[in-house]
Design an enzyme around this catalytic site. Structure first.
Site, PDB file in Angstrom:
ATOM      1  N   ASP A 107     -12.815  36.723 -38.256  1.00  0.00           N
ATOM      2  CA  ASP A 107     -13.734  35.715 -37.755  1.00  0.00           C
ATOM      3  C   ASP A 107     -13.485  35.557 -36.249  1.00  0.00           C
ATOM      4  OD1 ASP A 107     -15.448  33.375 -37.698  1.00  0.00           O
ATOM      5  OD2 ASP A 107     -13.620  32.179 -37.722  1.00  0.00           O
ATOM      6  N   ASP A 154     -14.776  32.379 -33.816  1.00  0.00           N
ATOM      7  CA  ASP A 154     -14.474  31.003 -33.403  1.00  0.00           C
ATOM      8  C   ASP A 154     -13.440  30.361 -34.327  1.00  0.00           C
ATOM      9  OD1 ASP A 154     -16.588  30.207 -31.210  1.00  0.00           O
ATOM     10  OD2 ASP A 154     -17.669  31.369 -32.718  1.00  0.00           O
ATOM     11  N   ASP A 173     -11.033  30.772 -40.597  1.00  0.00           N
ATOM     12  CA  ASP A 173     -10.431  29.467 -40.373  1.00  0.00           C
ATOM     13  C   ASP A 173     -11.147  28.302 -41.028  1.00  0.00           C
ATOM     14  OD1 ASP A 173     -11.855  27.728 -37.711  1.00  0.00           O
ATOM     15  OD2 ASP A 173     -12.659  29.634 -38.418  1.00  0.00           O
TER      16      ASP A 173
END
Length: 247
Positions: free
Chosen positions: A25, A27, A204
């Site tokens: 991922d 961001d 996240d």
């Protein structure tokens, strides 16, 4: 495999680099969360670390993001071999290759009109348009979250399953059903240089759970910040340690 970074011991196993495919991922994982998507800053040394990792894993490096592919290109250029944007709606399997887009339902125009009017009533909120949906951001106005969710849930009742509401970090995203980061992991792992390797997916937040699940289902590793790494900085240090250990 146990990796030690800055006196921190991570007790999960990942495949050897010549057997692994890395799918990250963006961001909140590769970079720190910023007040707005445009305000993200590339940390010093990250680009070179990722370039070296790509060499060590035989090009099997991809970024899977909620952002459009062109935004990932803006920050990372040609560093990842493959990029999946918009949670898997758009996928480019190789550098310079075509962007493949999933067949998607059309977002009703009145949803967009109502969303635009809604954010105007809550200063600090923001409407982000995507090719197959949209996002209501409320990071700057946390008290707007419940009102935005209520409106989006009403649209979902109209959708009859074609769309679903996805919670993100201080945002609500309206997305087509059935296409997610797990879908992107599965498609990317079908073709070279990813095919035949074990996926290592790292994310996240809740939008990454499908990718984590898919990687584990395929015999690889699905890792998450802060469960497996306390912060994006710790994750970046771990990636740097993988590269350094192979020198």
């Amino acid at each position: 495999m146990v990796r030690t970074v800055s006196d921190t011991e991570y007790r999960f196993q990942i495949p050897a680099l010549d057997q692994a495919a890395f799918l990250f991922d963006f961001d909140g994982t590769l970079v720190d969360i910023a007040p707005t998507p445009e305000a993200v800053v590339m940390p010093d040394g990250l680009a070179e670390t990722l370039r070296q990792l790509r060499v060590l894993c035989g090009d099997a490096l991809a970024v899977i993001s909620g952002r459009p592919i062109e935004q990932i290109d803006h920050f990372l250029g040609d560093i990842p071999f493959a990029v999946a944007g918009e949670h898997g709606i758009a996928i480019r399997h190789r550098p310079g290759g075509p962007v493949e887009r999933a067949a998607l339902p059309k977002v009703p125009q009145h949803w967009l009109e109502e969303a635009r009017a809604l954010v105007e009533t809550w200063p600090g909120t923001r409407l982000e348009h995507k090719q197959a949906g949209f996002v209501l951001h409320y990071r700057a106005t946390p008290e707007a979250g419940p009102a935005l969710k209520t409106a989006a849930e009403a649209w979902m009742r109209e959708a009859e399953g074609a769309f679903h509401l996805q919670a993100a970090k201080m945002a609500w995203e309206v997305r087509p059903t059935g296409i997610d980061k797990g879908y992107a992991v599965s498609l990317l792992m079908e073709a070279a240089p990813f095919a035949g390797r074990k996926p290592v997916f790292v994310g996240d937040d809740v939008t990454d759970e499908d990718g984590i699940t898919a990687a584990k289902r395929m015999g690889g590793a699905g890792l998450r910040i802060p469960t497996d790494f306390p912060t994006p900085a710790a994750f970046r240090a771990w990636v740097a340690s993988l590269v350094e250990s192979e020198r």
